[in-house]
Scaffold this motif. Structure first.
Motif, PDB file in Angstrom:
ATOM      1  N   SER A 128       0.885  -1.159   0.000  1.00  0.00           N
ATOM      2  CA  SER A 128       0.000   0.000   0.000  1.00  0.00           C
ATOM      3  C   SER A 128       0.918   1.202   0.000  1.00  0.00           C
ATOM      4  O   SER A 128       1.802   1.320   0.866  1.00  0.00           O
ATOM      5  CB  SER A 128      -0.898   0.014   1.241  1.00  0.00           C
ATOM      6  OG  SER A 128      -1.653   1.216   1.297  1.00  0.00           O
ATOM      7  N   TYR A 129       0.735   2.094  -0.989  1.00  0.00           N
ATOM      8  CA  TYR A 129       1.676   3.200  -1.205  1.00  0.00           C
ATOM      9  C   TYR A 129       0.930   4.515  -1.334  1.00  0.00           C
ATOM     10  O   TYR A 129      -0.040   4.628  -2.084  1.00  0.00           O
ATOM     11  CB  TYR A 129       2.493   2.928  -2.475  1.00  0.00           C
ATOM     12  CG  TYR A 129       3.567   3.953  -2.745  1.00  0.00           C
ATOM     13  CD1 TYR A 129       4.786   3.895  -2.083  1.00  0.00           C
ATOM     14  CD2 TYR A 129       3.360   4.971  -3.674  1.00  0.00           C
ATOM     15  CE1 TYR A 129       5.787   4.829  -2.333  1.00  0.00           C
ATOM     16  CE2 TYR A 129       4.346   5.908  -3.931  1.00  0.00           C
ATOM     17  CZ  TYR A 129       5.561   5.838  -3.256  1.00  0.00           C
ATOM     18  OH  TYR A 129       6.542   6.768  -3.501  1.00  0.00           O
ATOM     19  N   ARG A 130       1.398   5.501  -0.571  1.00  0.00           N
ATOM     20  CA  ARG A 130       0.782   6.828  -0.616  1.00  0.00           C
ATOM     21  C   ARG A 130       1.601   7.776  -1.494  1.00  0.00           C
ATOM     22  O   ARG A 130       2.825   7.651  -1.568  1.00  0.00           O
ATOM     23  CB  ARG A 130       0.677   7.410   0.794  1.00  0.00           C
ATOM     24  CG  ARG A 130      -0.319   6.696   1.671  1.00  0.00           C
ATOM     25  CD  ARG A 130      -0.403   7.308   3.044  1.00  0.00           C
ATOM     26  NE  ARG A 130       0.828   7.130   3.813  1.00  0.00           N
ATOM     27  CZ  ARG A 130       0.882   7.119   5.138  1.00  0.00           C
ATOM     28  NH1 ARG A 130      -0.218   7.294   5.847  1.00  0.00           N
ATOM     29  NH2 ARG A 130       2.025   6.956   5.757  1.00  0.00           N
ATOM     30  N   SER A 131       0.922   8.730  -2.091  1.00  0.00           N
ATOM     31  CA  SER A 131       1.602   9.771  -2.858  1.00  0.00           C
ATOM     32  C   SER A 131       0.802  11.057  -2.708  1.00  0.00           C
ATOM     33  O   SER A 131      -0.297  11.055  -2.129  1.00  0.00           O
ATOM     34  CB  SER A 131       1.698   9.381  -4.341  1.00  0.00           C
ATOM     35  OG  SER A 131       0.400   9.336  -4.916  1.00  0.00           O
ATOM     36  N   ILE A 132       1.346  12.135  -3.210  1.00  0.00           N
ATOM     37  CA  ILE A 132       0.619  13.406  -3.145  1.00  0.00           C
ATOM     38  C   ILE A 132      -0.682  13.302  -3.937  1.00  0.00           C
ATOM     39  O   ILE A 132      -1.719  13.823  -3.535  1.00  0.00           O
ATOM     40  CB  ILE A 132       1.494  14.549  -3.693  1.00  0.00           C
ATOM     41  CG1 ILE A 132       2.763  14.702  -2.839  1.00  0.00           C
ATOM     42  CG2 ILE A 132       0.718  15.859  -3.718  1.00  0.00           C
ATOM     43  CD1 ILE A 132       2.488  15.007  -1.384  1.00  0.00           C
ATOM     44  N   ALA A 133      -0.635  12.596  -5.069  1.00  0.00           N
ATOM     45  CA  ALA A 133      -1.843  12.437  -5.882  1.00  0.00           C
ATOM     46  C   ALA A 133      -2.856  11.519  -5.224  1.00  0.00           C
ATOM     47  O   ALA A 133      -4.061  11.672  -5.408  1.00  0.00           O
ATOM     48  CB  ALA A 133      -1.476  11.909  -7.269  1.00  0.00           C
ATOM     49  N   HIS A 134      -2.376  10.540  -4.453  1.00  0.00           N
ATOM     50  CA  HIS A 134      -3.256   9.581  -3.776  1.00  0.00           C
ATOM     51  C   HIS A 134      -2.844   9.474  -2.306  1.00  0.00           C
ATOM     52  O   HIS A 134      -2.238   8.470  -1.887  1.00  0.00           O
ATOM     53  CB  HIS A 134      -3.178   8.208  -4.454  1.00  0.00           C
ATOM     54  CG  HIS A 134      -3.722   8.199  -5.844  1.00  0.00           C
ATOM     55  ND1 HIS A 134      -5.058   8.063  -6.122  1.00  0.00           N
ATOM     56  CD2 HIS A 134      -3.105   8.344  -7.041  1.00  0.00           C
ATOM     57  CE1 HIS A 134      -5.254   8.103  -7.429  1.00  0.00           C
ATOM     58  NE2 HIS A 134      -4.078   8.285  -8.012  1.00  0.00           N
TER      59      HIS A 134
END
Length: 285
Positions: A128-134
C-alpha cells in the motif's frame, strides 16, 4: 573471515580515518575510540604500523604519531562522512564537530527488509503506497531490484505491475509491505530496466552568470580548482543528483544567487532529466 579479524580490520580502518581527519593517532585516542585497555590499544597501534610501516611518523614529545606524506586511503574511501560516522558510533564526544544534517524521511526497517528480500529473492511485494496524488494510498504489486539513497531520502526501483513500467518509489511513503509468492515476470527483471542500465555523464560547472572571482571560489570548493567536474551515474538516478546538488538545468531562468552550480550538458540529458517514470502518482510526487 573470523570475527577477530573482522574486528581488527575495522579498528585499522578507523585508525586510518583518524589519521586522515585528525592528523594524528595515539594510544590515548585509540583507548577513547574503542574503549580499550592500554595494552590492547598498543597492540592495535602496532598492528597498524606492521600493516603500513611507512604511514606513521613518531612525535615522541607529544606521545603520538602523525601521518607521513605516504598516507593514502587504503582501508577506507577517505570521505569525511566515514569520520562523522566513526565519532557517532564511538560517542567520543571530545571533538569541536557538529553535524546539523537533518533527515526527516527515514525508512521503516520492516519496509526496507521486505523490499531488500524481494530484490534478492526475485519475488514481488504487495504494498500500500501513498503519494501526493493519492494520499490515502493505492495497492501495488511491485518487483524491486535496487534500493537507493538519493539525497535525504531512500527510494526503491521496481517494476510496477499496474503501471507496467519501472518506477521509483519513496520508502517513507509505503504504508504496508508483504512478500508475494509471485515471481518476477520476464519483462520486469532488472536486465530490462533500460533507464537504470544506461550510464550518463553529468558535466557540472560554476554557474555561467557568476564573474571570474566568484566562479573561482566555487571551483576551489567543489572541483579542487578544476574548471568543472564529471560524474557518471545511472540514467534513472540523474534527476536525484541534479536536485540534491541544486544544479541549474536552464541557466537563463535558474540564476544566482539561488543557483550557484549548473549542469552544463543539460541539453543532451533531457531524456533522463524529465523521464516518464517519475510519475507523480507512483513515484516522487
Amino acid at each position: 573471515m573470523p570475527r577477530s579479524k573482522v574486528i581488527q580490520h575495522a579498528r585499522l580502518a578507523a585508525i586510518e580515518t583518524l589519521l586522515l581527519w585528525e592528523g594524528e593517532i595515539s594510544n590515548v585516542r585509540i583507548r577513547q575510540v574503542f574503549a580499550l585497555q592500554p595494552v590492547q590499544a598498543s597492540r592495535t597501534l602496532a598492528a597498524y604500523k606492521d600493516a603500513f610501516p611507512d604511514a606513521l611518523i613518531e612525535d615522541s614529545a607529544r606521545r603520538r604519531y602523525v601521518p607521513s606524506a605516504r598516507v593514502r586511503p587504503q582501508l577506507t574511501q577517505g570521505d569525511i562522512s566515514e569520520y562523522v560516522e566513526l565519532l557517532r558510533r564511538c560517542e567520543a564526544g571530545l571533538e569541536p564537530l557538529t553535524d546539523v544534517t537533518v533527515t526527516f524521511a527515514t525508512a521503516d526497517p520492516r519496509v526496507f527488509a521486505t523490499l531488500r528480500s524481494a530484490a534478492l529473492l526475485g519475488q514481488g511485494v504487495e504494498a500500500s503506497y501513498r503519494s501526493i496524488a493519492h494520499p490515502s494510498g493505492t495497492s501495488r504489486l511491485l518487483f524491486p531490484h535496487a534500493i537507493v539513497r538519493a539525497g535525504r531520502r531512500w527510494h526503491v526501483r521496481a517494476w510496477c505491475a499496474s503501471r507496467e513500467a519501472f518506477l521509483d518509489f519513496v520508502l517513507g511513503r509505503f504504508v504496508t509491505t508483504k512478500l508475494s509468492a509471485m515471481p518476477v515476470p520476464a519483462h520486469g527483471r532488472a536486465a530490462h530496466d533500460e533507464t537504470w542500465k544506461e550510464r550518463v555523464t553529468l558535466l557540472i560547472a560554476a554557474h555561467r552568470r557568476l564573474d571570474a572571482a566568484q566562479a573561482a571560489v566555487l571551483r576551489a570548493e567543489y572541483f579542487k580548482g578544476a574548471t568543472a567536474r564529471r560524474i557518471t551515474c545511472s540514467g534513472a538516478l540523474l534527476p536525484y543528483i541534479v536536485h540534491d546538488l541544486r544544479l541549474a538545468v536552464d541557466p537563463d531562468q535558474e540564476t544566482p544567487p539561488d543557483y550557484q552550480l549548473e549542469l552544463s550538458n543539460a541539453n543532451s540529458l533531457k531524456k533522463w532529466l524529465f523521464p516518464a517514470e517519475l510519475d507523480p502518482v507512483a513515484g516522487d510526487g
